[in-house]
Design an enzyme around this catalytic site. Structure first.
Site, mmCIF file in Angstrom:
data_model
loop_
_atom_site.group_PDB
_atom_site.id
_atom_site.type_symbol
_atom_site.label_atom_id
_atom_site.label_comp_id
_atom_site.label_asym_id
_atom_site.label_seq_id
_atom_site.Cartn_x
_atom_site.Cartn_y
_atom_site.Cartn_z
ATOM 1 N N GLN A 1 0.827 -1.201 0.000
ATOM 2 C CA GLN A 1 0.000 0.000 0.000
ATOM 3 C C GLN A 1 0.864 1.255 0.000
ATOM 4 O O GLN A 1 1.901 1.314 0.658
ATOM 5 C CB GLN A 1 -0.938 -0.012 1.205
ATOM 6 N N TYR B 1 -6.172 -12.521 -4.282
ATOM 7 C CA TYR B 1 -5.229 -11.460 -4.637
ATOM 8 C C TYR B 1 -4.456 -11.080 -3.373
ATOM 9 O O TYR B 1 -4.335 -9.913 -3.010
ATOM 10 C CB TYR B 1 -5.938 -10.248 -5.233
ATOM 11 N N GLU C 1 -2.368 -15.783 -4.975
ATOM 12 C CA GLU C 1 -1.704 -14.660 -5.649
ATOM 13 C C GLU C 1 -0.941 -15.215 -6.849
ATOM 14 O O GLU C 1 -0.320 -16.267 -6.760
ATOM 15 C CB GLU C 1 -0.766 -13.961 -4.673
ATOM 16 N N ASP D 1 -9.581 -8.737 -2.694
ATOM 17 C CA ASP D 1 -8.863 -7.471 -2.864
ATOM 18 C C ASP D 1 -8.285 -7.399 -4.278
ATOM 19 O O ASP D 1 -7.069 -7.477 -4.483
ATOM 20 C CB ASP D 1 -7.745 -7.381 -1.810
ATOM 21 N N CYS E 1 -10.336 -0.442 -4.784
ATOM 22 C CA CYS E 1 -9.710 0.856 -5.035
ATOM 23 C C CYS E 1 -10.369 1.600 -6.190
ATOM 24 O O CYS E 1 -9.889 2.658 -6.590
ATOM 25 C CB CYS E 1 -8.207 0.687 -5.298
#
Length: 437
Positions: free
Chosen positions: A259, A291, A315, A368, A395
């Site tokens: 992040q 993810y 992932e 995510d 996001c």
């Protein structure tokens, strides 16, 4: 002068040409950091303004049948929320072609930025999912190296900056909505240690990009990515860094995903813990972290629900999953899979036994996805698995609203929604939604 493709007759039969200047009344905010005006009935998307302003704007695209695009060159009537831009390199005083990108809301008072982001999120939910929401966009405390004034103006928070390199080796951000490098003398959104270390006055002839990373622990890293024979960016050598969230340390590669805001990882870590409904959570179920990156949110679940937790973090980046395996090692029931999420879920849908399906039905899923969202295929796969609750970290508000609508088709209802201003002075906003059947 515009080409024939750049000219378009408006709805009144008049033609417009790229470079022409129009006086426009701005009425609304749109997704993507742009604003809405109308010229004789036609929608015009305008940058560097805000609702309530009258501006003189230069037309940059008139080829689309339903809308045009323009850049503000002068504000004729200011909105009360306008402020001097926090970055001179992106300010209205510069020609639109020479404005640095990456701080498209920097001319708007910070509290009003959050209100505009709230409007975009609420509008997307209403239009795409039929949901009326009173969500607010919560401020986030600025991180470790900010001065006392930084929290008030939304600067000093970026821990990762990519500088692009032009053909002469000069570095800088791209101009807004282009791939042209703009040399700059400062990076006001950046963590102060990062800004001080950024090689803005150096040249990197032949390089593809320069990443500057300020981890929680240790010094700032400058990572120069070279170009291969085809002009594509080569991966940088692996560089181990450590990030701290609360009392927990995460290991990862400096070039890997983490992040960006100094306080974002901890904000999302705590928010995911708070969002999960503990009455619906089963630590022995087939819980998933999709993810999953280097394991940040899987660790948040583990710290909330204890060492008996079973969770699989998925992932596609093999280097990230190597680190995730280290970062999640203390949970015996935590496993890590290197796979594309769609392929992993497809295998579960296809191959699970009746007993495994029962554990999947009892599961909590942390979702995510990247900015494009999960999308129909993955939502359909989740619907087939039928987890008890889904915590969706998003996001992009439009992608989130679309996926909430798709989940509704599988019987999932939005129960809670929070939004965080993890990207001050930009149009981006982070949201966390809880959905269950």
């Amino acid at each position: 002068m515009g080409t024939s493709n750049d000219n378009q007759a408006d709805q009144s039969g008049h033609s417009a040409e790229v470079g022409a200047e129009l006086e426009l009344d701005v009425t609304n905010v749109a997704h993507g950091g742009i604003f809405i005006a109308r010229h004789e009935g036609r929608v015009v998307f305008v940058s560097d303004t805000m609702p309530g302003e009258r501006v003189r704007a230069r037309l940059t695209s008139a080829s689309h049948k339903s809308f045009w695009r323009a850049e503000t060159v002068e504000v004729l009537t200011e909105a009360p929320e306008r402020q001097p831009h926090i970055w001179a390199s992106a300010a209205l005083e510069r020609d639109p072609d020479d404005r640095a990108g990456g701080a498209e809301f920097g001319h708007i008072e910070l509290g009003h930025q959050r209100e505009l982001k709230r409007q975009v999120l609420a509008d997307a939910l209403k239009r795409m999912a039929g949901i009326e929401s009173e969500v607010t966009v919560e401020p986030v405390q600025v991180g470790r190296n900010a001065s006392p004034g930084d929290a008030a103006d939304g600067t000093g928070w970026r821990t990762r900056v990519r500088l692009h390199v032009d053909e002469d080796g000069f570095v800088g951000p791209y101009a807004a909505r282009s791939h042209r490098v703009i040399p700059v003398g400062d990076l006001p959104l950046a963590d102060r240690l990062l800004e001080a270390a950024a090689p803005l006055d150096q040249r990197f002839k032949g390089a593809a990009s320069v990443d500057v990373v300020a981890p929680s622990l240790g010094s700032v890293r400058v990572l120069v990515a070279e170009q291969d024979a085809a002009g594509k960016r080569r991966p940088t050598p692996r560089t181990l860094i450590r990030e701290v969230v609360g009392e927990r340390e995460f290991r990862l590669d400096a070039a890997g995903f983490w992040q960006v805001h100094t306080s974002a990882a901890e904000t999302l870590y705590r928010a995911v813990q708070d969002t999960i409904d503990p009455d619906e959570f089963d630590p022995r179920a087939a819980n998933l972290d999709l993810y999953g990156g280097v394991g940040l949110l899987a660790a948040a679940v583990g710290d909330r629900f204890g060492h008996d937790l079973r969770i699989t973090s998925v992932e596609s980046d093999a280097q990230a999953t190597d680190f995730a395996a280290e970062n999640l090692a203390e949970w015996v029931g935590a496993s890590v899979q290197t796979s594309r999420v769609d392929r992993f879920l497809s295998g579960l849908v296809r191959d699970s036994s009746a007993a495994e399906r029962a554990r999947q039905n009892a599961a909590t899923v942390i979702l995510d996805p990247p900015r494009a969202g999960a999308g129909k295929e993955i939502i359909d796969q989740l619907g087939a698995l039928g987890p008890r609750q889904i915590v969706y970290v998003a996001c992009d508000p439009v992608a989130l609203a679309r996926d909430i609508a798709l989940l509704a088709g599988h019987g999932y209802t939005l129960r809670t929604l929070r939004a965080f201003d993890l990207f001050p002075n930009t149009h981006h906003v982070e949201s966390i939604a809880l959905l269950s059947r």
